[in-house]
Design a protein around this motif. Sequence first.
Motif, PDB file in Angstrom:
ATOM      1  N   THR A   1      -1.595  -1.134  -4.890  1.00  0.00           N
ATOM      2  CA  THR A   1      -0.681  -0.959  -3.627  1.00  0.00           C
ATOM      3  C   THR A   1      -0.703   0.442  -3.273  1.00  0.00           C
TER       4      THR A   1
ATOM      5  N   SER B   1      -0.204  -3.842   1.037  1.00  0.00           N
ATOM      6  CA  SER B   1       1.069  -3.873   0.944  1.00  0.00           C
ATOM      7  C   SER B   1       1.817  -4.650  -0.234  1.00  0.00           C
ATOM      8  N   PRO B   2       2.837  -4.351  -0.827  1.00  0.00           N
ATOM      9  CA  PRO B   2       3.312  -5.222  -1.925  1.00  0.00           C
ATOM     10  C   PRO B   2       3.726  -6.521  -1.611  1.00  0.00           C
TER      11      PRO B   2
END
Length: 337
Positions: free
Chosen positions: A165, A173-174
């Motif tokens: 990330t 994106s997480p």
Amino acid sequence: MRQWLKLRGEPTYRAQQILAGVYRSGILSFEALTNVPRSLRLALAGEFYLPEAVVEGVSAAADGTRKLLLRFGDGVAVESVIIADPPRLTLCISSQAGCGMGCRFCATARLGLRRNLRGAEIVAEVLAARRILEPEERLTNIVFMGMGEPLANYENLVEAIEVLTANWGLGFSPRRITVSTVGLLPQMERLVRETSVQLAVSLTAATDKLRSELMPVNRRFPLDALLDVCRRLPLPQRRRVTFEYVLLAGINDDLEEARRLASRLRGVRAKVNLIPFNPFPGAAYQRPTEETVRRFQQELLQCGVPTTVRRSRGLDVQAACGQLALGMHAVPEGAAQ
Ligand code: SF4
């Protein structure tokens, strides 16, 4: 990396060049870092190493799913799966070689646990998958649903998530990373506190009796405790926990079971993902009919539980959920170490 450079009297901007080479370009040796001086390349090679996941085989399914056989330096192998579902291109990765959780409906369980993957090896899986993509393809999502229980390898998992990330890493994106667990409660709570990735919990039964039969972990963390923790998770607004439910014909697929499941999930911000069982040779279970799956889904929806059905991908090359077994598809039941 900056600290290491500083200690050596090197300019710290080199950190960016080095990490871009490792993660963006996916170099396999520091020799390939032609934008840094040779002396620095040699020093890097002397102190660090880049674990490589060697792609030993790619099995392509009729539906475009690709299963990768990856081998690490010590000979240990894992499988990863690339699933194309435009506009998404999802990579399903492994967190352990084999698995020690013993879920009865899963081919990986029969291998037993060989070892945990290190954080860098988990990242190496992603880099390896990227190497075999077509030029126009780009991975959009990562799911930890391959071999192993990710939360049983917590520190390495979190280390990998940090690299996946970070801006200096792979930049995912997480929200596009999902970690699936059988429900190891202490680590589940930590994961939600310490990262922003999505959480999926494999449930598969609505009573302790059945769940303990299907998933031995339930004896350690029974349903009430599991769902209690899920109720209390500090989830950001509008986020839900996904509960995976593997539908096994004649075992957990009748409407009574659907109603029981809905009532157990009361008070949890839940959505359910139904996974019709994906058979493997020697398995003790069968896949329910499409009609049964549809009725089970309808029942949950009527009870107010958002419910989707996972399409089985890569069935013909044993790449679907629960089928990853390093080609050892005929290991007799009960052979897990
Ligand atoms: S379902 Fe997941 S946790 Fe259970 S045995 Fe298979 S790989 Fe392990």
